[in-house]
Design a protein around this motif. Structure first.
Motif, PDB file in Angstrom:
ATOM      1  N   GLN A  31      -3.775  -5.676 -11.177  1.00 56.32           N
ATOM      2  CA  GLN A  31      -3.505  -6.193  -9.830  1.00 56.32           C
ATOM      3  C   GLN A  31      -2.250  -5.612  -9.201  1.00 56.32           C
ATOM      4  N   THR A  32      -1.223  -5.379 -10.010  1.00 58.65           N
ATOM      5  CA  THR A  32       0.048  -4.955  -9.405  1.00 58.65           C
ATOM      6  C   THR A  32       0.146  -3.447  -9.219  1.00 58.65           C
ATOM      7  N   ILE A  33      -0.298  -2.676 -10.204  1.00 54.73           N
ATOM      8  CA  ILE A  33      -0.019  -1.237 -10.177  1.00 54.73           C
ATOM      9  C   ILE A  33      -0.526  -0.542  -8.900  1.00 54.73           C
ATOM     10  N   PRO A  34      -1.801  -0.738  -8.507  1.00 53.98           N
ATOM     11  CA  PRO A  34      -2.255  -0.047  -7.292  1.00 53.98           C
ATOM     12  C   PRO A  34      -1.463  -0.464  -6.056  1.00 53.98           C
ATOM     13  N   VAL A  35      -1.116  -1.738  -5.984  1.00 57.03           N
ATOM     14  CA  VAL A  35      -0.372  -2.229  -4.813  1.00 57.03           C
ATOM     15  C   VAL A  35       1.019  -1.598  -4.771  1.00 57.03           C
ATOM     16  N   LEU A  36       1.669  -1.564  -5.925  1.00 60.04           N
ATOM     17  CA  LEU A  36       3.033  -1.039  -5.961  1.00 60.04           C
ATOM     18  C   LEU A  36       3.061   0.478  -5.751  1.00 60.04           C
ATOM     19  N   LEU A  37       1.985   1.139  -6.105  1.00 57.02           N
ATOM     20  CA  LEU A  37       1.947   2.593  -5.928  1.00 57.02           C
ATOM     21  C   LEU A  37       1.586   2.988  -4.501  1.00 57.02           C
ATOM     22  N   GLU A  38       0.851   2.125  -3.833  1.00 58.41           N
ATOM     23  CA  GLU A  38       0.300   2.495  -2.545  1.00 58.41           C
ATOM     24  C   GLU A  38       1.357   2.663  -1.461  1.00 58.41           C
ATOM     25  N   GLU A  39       2.200   1.629  -1.317  1.00 59.79           N
ATOM     26  CA  GLU A  39       3.227   1.730  -0.273  1.00 59.79           C
ATOM     27  C   GLU A  39       4.397   0.840  -0.681  1.00 59.79           C
ATOM     28  N   PRO A  40       5.576   1.132  -0.128  1.00 57.41           N
ATOM     29  CA  PRO A  40       6.738   0.309  -0.500  1.00 57.41           C
ATOM     30  C   PRO A  40       6.496  -1.148  -0.111  1.00 57.41           C
ATOM     31  N   THR A  41       6.715  -2.031  -1.035  1.00 57.62           N
ATOM     32  CA  THR A  41       6.522  -3.459  -0.735  1.00 57.62           C
ATOM     33  C   THR A  41       7.349  -4.304  -1.693  1.00 57.62           C
ATOM     34  N   GLN A 177      17.149  -1.551   2.374  1.00 56.14           N
ATOM     35  CA  GLN A 177      15.901  -0.787   2.434  1.00 56.14           C
ATOM     36  C   GLN A 177      15.102  -0.836   1.128  1.00 56.14           C
ATOM     37  N   LYS A 178      15.761  -1.259   0.079  1.00 58.36           N
ATOM     38  CA  LYS A 178      15.076  -1.224  -1.224  1.00 58.36           C
ATOM     39  C   LYS A 178      13.967  -2.279  -1.286  1.00 58.36           C
ATOM     40  N   ASN A 179      13.126  -2.144  -2.275  1.00 60.75           N
ATOM     41  CA  ASN A 179      12.112  -3.169  -2.535  1.00 60.75           C
ATOM     42  C   ASN A 179      12.458  -3.930  -3.793  1.00 60.75           C
ATOM     43  N   THR A 180      12.126  -5.205  -3.779  1.00 60.38           N
ATOM     44  CA  THR A 180      12.395  -6.052  -4.933  1.00 60.38           C
ATOM     45  C   THR A 180      11.072  -6.523  -5.530  1.00 60.38           C
ATOM     46  N   TRP A 181      10.943  -6.337  -6.813  1.00 64.71           N
ATOM     47  CA  TRP A 181       9.745  -6.797  -7.518  1.00 64.71           C
ATOM     48  C   TRP A 181      10.175  -7.879  -8.489  1.00 64.71           C
ATOM     49  N   LEU A 182       9.671  -9.058  -8.292  1.00 63.92           N
ATOM     50  CA  LEU A 182      10.072 -10.163  -9.154  1.00 63.92           C
ATOM     51  C   LEU A 182       8.925 -10.511 -10.111  1.00 63.92           C
ATOM     52  N   PHE A 183       9.230 -10.510 -11.387  1.00 65.03           N
ATOM     53  CA  PHE A 183       8.236 -10.866 -12.404  1.00 65.03           C
ATOM     54  C   PHE A 183       8.701 -12.103 -13.146  1.00 65.03           C
ATOM     55  N   LYS A 196      12.522 -16.153  -1.369  1.00 69.89           N
ATOM     56  CA  LYS A 196      12.780 -16.298   0.058  1.00 69.89           C
ATOM     57  C   LYS A 196      14.040 -15.554   0.470  1.00 69.89           C
ATOM     58  N   LYS A 197      15.063 -15.681  -0.355  1.00 63.69           N
ATOM     59  CA  LYS A 197      16.385 -15.186   0.015  1.00 63.69           C
ATOM     60  C   LYS A 197      16.476 -13.665  -0.029  1.00 63.69           C
ATOM     61  N   PHE A 198      15.878 -13.077  -1.050  1.00 66.41           N
ATOM     62  CA  PHE A 198      16.098 -11.648  -1.262  1.00 66.41           C
ATOM     63  C   PHE A 198      14.894 -10.770  -0.931  1.00 66.41           C
ATOM     64  N   MET A 199      13.810 -11.374  -0.491  1.00 62.34           N
ATOM     65  CA  MET A 199      12.621 -10.551  -0.338  1.00 62.34           C
ATOM     66  C   MET A 199      12.006 -10.681   1.039  1.00 62.34           C
ATOM     67  N   LYS A 200      11.343  -9.592   1.442  1.00 64.93           N
ATOM     68  CA  LYS A 200      10.688  -9.590   2.752  1.00 64.93           C
ATOM     69  C   LYS A 200       9.174  -9.597   2.569  1.00 64.93           C
ATOM     70  N   ASN A 201       8.530 -10.616   3.045  1.00 72.43           N
ATOM     71  CA  ASN A 201       7.069 -10.748   2.932  1.00 72.43           C
ATOM     72  C   ASN A 201       6.514 -10.237   1.613  1.00 72.43           C
ATOM     73  N   PRO A 202       6.994 -10.769   0.538  1.00 74.01           N
ATOM     74  CA  PRO A 202       6.512 -10.243  -0.742  1.00 74.01           C
ATOM     75  C   PRO A 202       5.015 -10.480  -0.917  1.00 74.01           C
ATOM     76  N   LYS A 203       4.332  -9.491  -1.489  1.00 73.18           N
ATOM     77  CA  LYS A 203       2.946  -9.720  -1.891  1.00 73.18           C
ATOM     78  C   LYS A 203       2.980 -10.610  -3.122  1.00 73.18           C
ATOM     79  N   GLU A 204       2.072 -11.536  -3.173  1.00 76.96           N
ATOM     80  CA  GLU A 204       2.096 -12.453  -4.312  1.00 76.96           C
ATOM     81  C   GLU A 204       0.880 -12.272  -5.197  1.00 76.96           C
ATOM     82  N   ILE A 205       1.150 -12.187  -6.475  1.00 76.66           N
ATOM     83  CA  ILE A 205       0.055 -12.038  -7.420  1.00 76.66           C
ATOM     84  C   ILE A 205       0.230 -13.056  -8.541  1.00 76.66           C
TER      85      ILE A 205
END
Ligand code: ADP
Ligand code: MG
Length: 586
Positions: A31-41, A177-183, A196-205
């Protein structure tokens, strides 16, 4: 079935995956790999321990690195040194076909100069614990102004450990400008605040219960009285001579205590907790990995995420304070397609928590009886018989055979077998012949039948007071800390000169008793007792009865212990050595 090839991974990574022997992506990876590879998020991914989260962020992160630049481009924050090292090792394996990719681990308790040197050579990826990372940024050793990706791994645990401020401080040195991935394995309030504080419209999985590792784990519980926890563990261990286990305790002190008792009883065990130096922890972990230690007794934090294959049993000496933590514990076993057991020792009053755990893990527990002394003797005996049968004959022994045969000339085969096995059997038999049957204590029964409501409080007497430097406030703090209770956990603290009183929720009675069982303050044994003048007659009866009958049974048990201890000691050693022998064979 989804393949790694279909996820968009580079040929270099696919080759490394082949070397690692991963056949297909786990659900979180899929679920995560294609999303993270496709575009910065930005991303929030929730999945249990053992679901392969490291690769889920590791593959896309590696593929995102510009190898022509030596600048630090990716940062992974993780709660403990052990995890940092583990993640770093994994990433190095994933990136082994990239010539110029450097990953450096940064954590406390090791030389900062060495780490600084490694970073100077160019570290495109840094894997760090928050404390050391903050330190290195403040000393201008690390520049993270150019990172594109920051991974917060085991975010729930980092927050549990109080790293929120450090994380905030670290992130303030990085670009917007960086992206944050929270696991994370769980999503407590604090984690959603971070999101909420550190992320912009994070995709949720969110990945459901499906788990590459834990589905092969069966969950069992045993009901015992609080004082029999250790004996219960001992029985489980004795009934499973080949056990290779992690025993989880709630506090550092219990961890140390249980490990010491096991060692004293001749088992191969060691404690792992935060009070050990880093060097000691490394030593313990190494010995455990090499199976020189059969049982690791650990706190949750110290053992978080540690990835050791072949663990046969996870033993919950107590249930964790946070029910969610149970999944981390049980995830230590049942790995790599093997079966594992997660056992929980509970008192009658804790049984309701089992139901809560069942909801979280989506699996049912079975209640089991502890093996009886006879059962243990039988299992030990047949374990030995199996070992003997499977032993390869060493031809060096031929020279002694005529003399040995002469010595046994007068004995029948039956007698030789009887005598031979009696050597081992007698030891366990003597130990267990007087040991009482361990069950939940009968008073617990009447106690809980009498209604152990949540709101109920029990009043304790404790033999420390003003002369030990306490006032009501400091004693309350002291008790809360020792008992690991929250703000409302200790109430009505009344401090006298040489003694004091306090209330705890009746649910925590057992916690108080087990905590202070061996506790010493300035070398003096601290005595806690349930006060006689309880408002509720139930508690009074509970306290009084429990004490008397426990003393009686303990005394009997201690006696059998002292007379058979020496024998048992060598028994324990032989358990260890046979365990090691088995290892060498395999
Ligand atoms: P988590 O971080 O979710 O607890 P890890 O990333 O530590 O899980 O992975 C647990 C174990 O599973 C590791 O030994 C890892 O090498 C292995 N693993 C990861 N992905 C796969 C896969 N797709 N197939 C088989 N094993 C995998
Ligand atoms: Mg992990």
């Amino acid at each position: 079935m989804t393949t790694f090839e279909s996820l968009g991974l580079s040929p270099e990574i696919l080759k490394a995956i082949q070397d690692l022997g991963f056949e297909s992506p786990s659900e979180v990876q899929e679920q995560t790999i294609p999303v993270l590879l496709e575009e910065p998020t930005d991303m929030v991914a929730l999945a249990q321990t053992g679901t392969g989260k490291t690769a889920a962020f590791g593959f896309p992160l590696i593929q995102n690195i510009d190898l022509n630049s030596k600048k630090t481009q990716g940062l992974i924050l993780s709660p403990t040194r052990e995890l940092c090292m583990q993640i770093t090792n994994e990433l190095k394996q994933y990136a082994k076909y990239y010539q110029n990719l450097n990953t450096v681990a940064v954590y406390g308790g090791a030389s900062i100069t060495d780490q600084a040197k490694q970073i100077k050579r160019g570290a495109q990826i840094i894997v760090a614990t928050p404390g050391r990372m903050k330190d290195m940024i403040q000393r201008n050793i690390i520049d993270i102004s150019n990172i594109n990706i920051c991974v917060l791994d085991e975010a729930d645990e980092m927050l549990n450990m109080g790293f929120f401020e450090d994380i905030k401080e670290i992130l303030s040195h990085s670009s917007d400008q960086k992206n944050t991935w929270l696991f994370s394995a769980t999503m407590p309030k604090e984690v959603s605040i971070i999101a909420k504080k550190f992320m912009k419209n994070p995709k949720e999985i969110t990945v459901g219960q499906k788990n590459i590792s834990t589905k092969s784990v069966s969950h069992e519980y045993f009901i015992v009285s609080g004082r029999d926890r250790y004996s219960a563990v001992k029985r489980v261990v004795d009934a499973n001579p080949d056990i290779y286990a992690v025993i989880f305790c709630r506090t550092k002190r219990d961890t140390q205590k249980v490990a010491e008792k096991l060692i004293e009883d001749g088992y191969s065990a060691s404690a792992l907790h935060g009070d050990l130096s880093q060097a000691q922890r490394d030593m313990v972990m190494n010995s455990f990995r090499k199976k020189q230690i059969q049982m690791l007794v650990a706190t949750d934090v110290a053992a978080r995420g540690i990835d050791v294959d072949d663990i046969t049993h996870v033993i919950n000496y107590q249930l964790p304070d946070e029910i969610e933590t149970y999944t981390h514990r049980s995830g230590r076993t049942g790995r790599a397609g093997k079966e594992g057991k997660s056992l929980v020792i509970v008192t009658k009053s804790e049984v309701r928590k089992i139901k809560q755990v069942e909801k979280i893990i989506g699996q049912k527990f079975t209640q089991e009886e502890l093996p009886s002394g006879d059962e243990i003797c039988k299992r030990q005996l047949f374990h030995l018989a199996d070992e003997i049968k499977n032993t390869e004959i060493n031809s060096e022994i031929d020279a002694f055979i005529p003399d040995l045969e002469a010595q046994f000339e007068d004995l029948s085969k039956e007698d030789i077998i009887k005598k031979f096995f009696s050597v081992e059997f007698t030891r366990f038999h003597n130990y267990y012949k007087n040991a009482p049957k361990i069950t939940q204590h009968s008073v617990d029964e009447s106690y809980s039948a009498g209604g152990g409501d949540y709101g109920d409080e029990t009043r304790f007497f404790i033999n420390i007071g003003e002369k030990d430097g306490f006032n009501w406030m400091s004693l309350k703090d002291f008790l809360k800390e020792q008992l690991n209770l929250d703000r409302d956990g200790v109430a009505k603290v009344d401090v006298k000169n040489t003694f004091s009183f306090f209330n705890v929720p009746t649910n925590d009675v057992e916690k108080v008793q087990s905590t202070f069982e061996t506790f010493k303050l300035k070398g003096r044994h601290v005595n806690v007792e349930i006060t006689k003048d309880q408002k509720s007659g139930k508690s009074k009866k509970f306290g009084g009865d429990r004490k008397r009958s426990d003393r009686g049974s303990r005394k009997r048990f201690d006696k059998s212990k002292s007379s058979d201890f020496k024998g048992k000691k060598s028994g324990g050693n032989s358990v260890k050595s046979s365990f090691e022998r088995r290892r060498k064979k395999s």
